[in-house]
Design a protein around this motif. Sequence first.
Motif, mmCIF file in Angstrom:
data_model
loop_
_atom_site.group_PDB
_atom_site.id
_atom_site.type_symbol
_atom_site.label_atom_id
_atom_site.label_comp_id
_atom_site.label_asym_id
_atom_site.label_seq_id
_atom_site.Cartn_x
_atom_site.Cartn_y
_atom_site.Cartn_z
ATOM 1 N N VAL A 30 0.880 -1.171 0.000
ATOM 2 C CA VAL A 30 0.000 0.000 0.000
ATOM 3 C C VAL A 30 0.911 1.213 0.000
ATOM 4 C CG1 VAL A 30 -1.821 1.233 1.201
ATOM 5 C CG2 VAL A 30 -1.720 -1.263 1.311
ATOM 6 N N PRO A 31 1.072 1.846 -1.157
ATOM 7 C CA PRO A 31 2.034 2.955 -1.200
ATOM 8 C C PRO A 31 1.553 4.129 -0.375
ATOM 9 C CG PRO A 31 0.854 2.799 -3.268
ATOM 10 C CD PRO A 31 0.457 1.602 -2.473
ATOM 11 N N ALA A 32 2.493 4.814 0.214
ATOM 12 C CA ALA A 32 2.156 6.009 0.984
ATOM 13 C C ALA A 32 1.633 7.086 0.045
ATOM 14 C CB ALA A 32 3.402 6.508 1.716
ATOM 15 N N PRO A 33 0.739 7.937 0.529
ATOM 16 C CA PRO A 33 0.240 9.010 -0.346
ATOM 17 C C PRO A 33 1.357 9.966 -0.746
ATOM 18 C CG PRO A 33 -0.559 9.275 1.896
ATOM 19 C CD PRO A 33 0.079 7.939 1.826
ATOM 20 N N ALA A 34 1.145 10.563 -1.901
ATOM 21 C CA ALA A 34 2.182 11.462 -2.422
ATOM 22 C C ALA A 34 2.400 12.659 -1.513
ATOM 23 C CB ALA A 34 1.792 11.929 -3.822
ATOM 24 N N GLN A 36 2.454 12.666 1.644
ATOM 25 C CA GLN A 36 3.380 12.298 2.725
ATOM 26 C C GLN A 36 4.825 12.340 2.232
ATOM 27 O OE1 GLN A 36 2.455 8.538 4.507
ATOM 28 N NE2 GLN A 36 4.341 8.475 5.692
ATOM 29 N N VAL A 37 5.050 11.882 1.010
ATOM 30 C CA VAL A 37 6.389 11.951 0.440
ATOM 31 C C VAL A 37 6.827 13.407 0.277
ATOM 32 C CG1 VAL A 37 7.756 11.382 -1.603
ATOM 33 C CG2 VAL A 37 6.134 9.741 -0.700
ATOM 34 N N THR A 38 5.877 14.257 -0.130
ATOM 35 C CA THR A 38 6.211 15.677 -0.274
ATOM 36 C C THR A 38 6.586 16.291 1.069
ATOM 37 O OG1 THR A 38 4.712 15.836 -2.144
ATOM 38 C CG2 THR A 38 5.305 17.883 -1.059
ATOM 39 N N ARG A 40 7.776 14.749 3.703
ATOM 40 C CA ARG A 40 9.080 14.227 4.121
ATOM 41 C C ARG A 40 10.220 14.865 3.324
ATOM 42 N NH1 ARG A 40 9.562 7.932 4.240
ATOM 43 N NH2 ARG A 40 11.632 8.565 4.876
ATOM 44 N N GLY A 41 9.955 15.102 2.038
ATOM 45 C CA GLY A 41 10.974 15.760 1.226
ATOM 46 C C GLY A 41 11.233 17.182 1.684
ATOM 47 N N MET A 42 10.155 17.891 2.054
ATOM 48 C CA MET A 42 10.342 19.267 2.542
ATOM 49 C C MET A 42 11.108 19.256 3.864
ATOM 50 S SD MET A 42 6.604 20.797 1.620
ATOM 51 C CE MET A 42 6.869 22.368 2.375
ATOM 52 N N GLU B 7 4.365 14.466 -8.038
ATOM 53 C CA GLU B 7 3.349 13.625 -7.402
ATOM 54 C C GLU B 7 2.704 12.687 -8.418
ATOM 55 O OE1 GLU B 7 2.106 16.606 -3.736
ATOM 56 O OE2 GLU B 7 0.652 16.155 -5.338
ATOM 57 N N TYR B 10 5.233 9.983 -9.000
ATOM 58 C CA TYR B 10 5.253 9.053 -7.864
ATOM 59 C C TYR B 10 4.076 8.095 -7.938
ATOM 60 C CZ TYR B 10 4.650 7.451 -3.068
ATOM 61 O OH TYR B 10 4.467 6.670 -1.953
ATOM 62 N N GLN B 32 9.828 -1.540 -0.300
ATOM 63 C CA GLN B 32 8.905 -0.412 -0.186
ATOM 64 C C GLN B 32 9.548 0.742 0.568
ATOM 65 O OE1 GLN B 32 5.308 -1.370 1.849
ATOM 66 N NE2 GLN B 32 4.389 0.641 1.529
ATOM 67 N N GLN B 36 10.504 4.405 -1.093
ATOM 68 C CA GLN B 36 9.906 5.642 -0.586
ATOM 69 C C GLN B 36 10.992 6.623 -0.153
ATOM 70 O OE1 GLN B 36 6.892 5.050 2.304
ATOM 71 N NE2 GLN B 36 6.550 7.214 2.654
ATOM 72 N N VAL B 40 11.727 10.386 -1.482
ATOM 73 C CA VAL B 40 11.907 11.548 -0.599
ATOM 74 C C VAL B 40 13.163 12.308 -1.002
ATOM 75 C CG1 VAL B 40 12.452 12.212 1.766
ATOM 76 C CG2 VAL B 40 10.611 10.607 1.329
ATOM 77 N N TRP B 43 12.632 14.233 -4.167
ATOM 78 C CA TRP B 43 11.815 15.445 -4.077
ATOM 79 C C TRP B 43 12.709 16.670 -3.943
ATOM 80 C CZ3 TRP B 43 10.721 19.716 -1.235
ATOM 81 C CH2 TRP B 43 9.505 20.338 -1.492
ATOM 82 N N GLN B 88 -0.399 -4.683 6.788
ATOM 83 C CA GLN B 88 -0.511 -4.672 5.331
ATOM 84 C C GLN B 88 -0.420 -6.086 4.768
ATOM 85 O OE1 GLN B 88 2.432 -1.986 3.874
ATOM 86 N NE2 GLN B 88 1.619 -0.250 5.012
#
Lengths: 156, 164
Positions: A30-34, A36-38, A40-42, B7, B10, B32, B36, B40, B43, B88
């Motif tokens: 189940v991939p994390a929502p985009a 959340q990645v944004t 974490r990137g910030m 996005e 991704y 996974q 991820q 990150v 980004w 999961q």
Amino acid sequence: MSEPELRPAGDDPLARALKRAAAAGGRRIVPAPAAQVTVRGMRRRARRVAAAAACVVCVLAGTGAAVSLRETHGPVPPASVTDTPSPSPSPSEPGEPSASVPPTASPTTPPAGSATASPPESSPPPTSPGGDAASVTPTTQAPTTGSPSGTPPERP
Amino acid sequence: MTVEEFEEFYAHSVTQLVGQVYLMTGDLHEAQDVVQEAFVRAWGRRAKLSRAAGPEAWIRTVAWRLAVSRWRRRGRAVEAWRRHGAAQDAAAPPPDPDTVALVSALRTLPERQRRVAVLHYVCDLTVEQIAAETGVSAGTVKTHLFRARAALAPQLTPEEDHRV
């Protein structure tokens, strides 16, 4: 050893089986929502910027401290001069302070009785009350009654 | 690449990349996680990543290097995934026995052979592209592919062989 034969990956049963396995693995996550990645990137970029700023501040503070210390204490004398003192002070070093010998006198040829030698600093030359000290010689000057200009008096 | 493009990239490629890295590492949860983490990191440099230059290769390479680094402290990572990833697993369908056998056979390969085989058979990269991505020569890539194929061929079912 013969050259290995490589089939095109598209029509290879091994490729199809591996792609099926990869797809099965991808379906199981189940991939994390985009967003959340944004986020974490910030955060990661903010941490990197903060670390870089801290490094710059540390470097500038260290440099400033070193410069201020150097200006406060002045230049450090060479280690060889302070560690190994010379047994006989050399007159050719005007910067070296000497406690027993005056700086202008030579230790080997003392100017005994010389009228032109400069006296030591402990006995300053006598000076005329209103005249110049440089034009007066302390040992050979005779008392005169003439004019202060130095011309000899006329005899009758 | 703007934030919206990132996005979209991704959402479009994360599943595919996790599947590829899963076959390289043999561990789905670790795949996974490293994918991820690679996203990150991507980004922060999304301005340098362009769709035309193939950002999937950059993500895949970073994820692979992260996985290699994490193998050194594998004990703690496995324990963490056991704690956080159990929910999961319960919702996902179990893989079919052929896939399990193939992944088990992949795990027996040396990591370089496994990576080269996945890049060629799953990512459809040519020998030259694999050599550029992995930093080895084309001859070494061919040797790895030959040995990996020889090791994985017995795991193929006769049904798959007849489809060719």
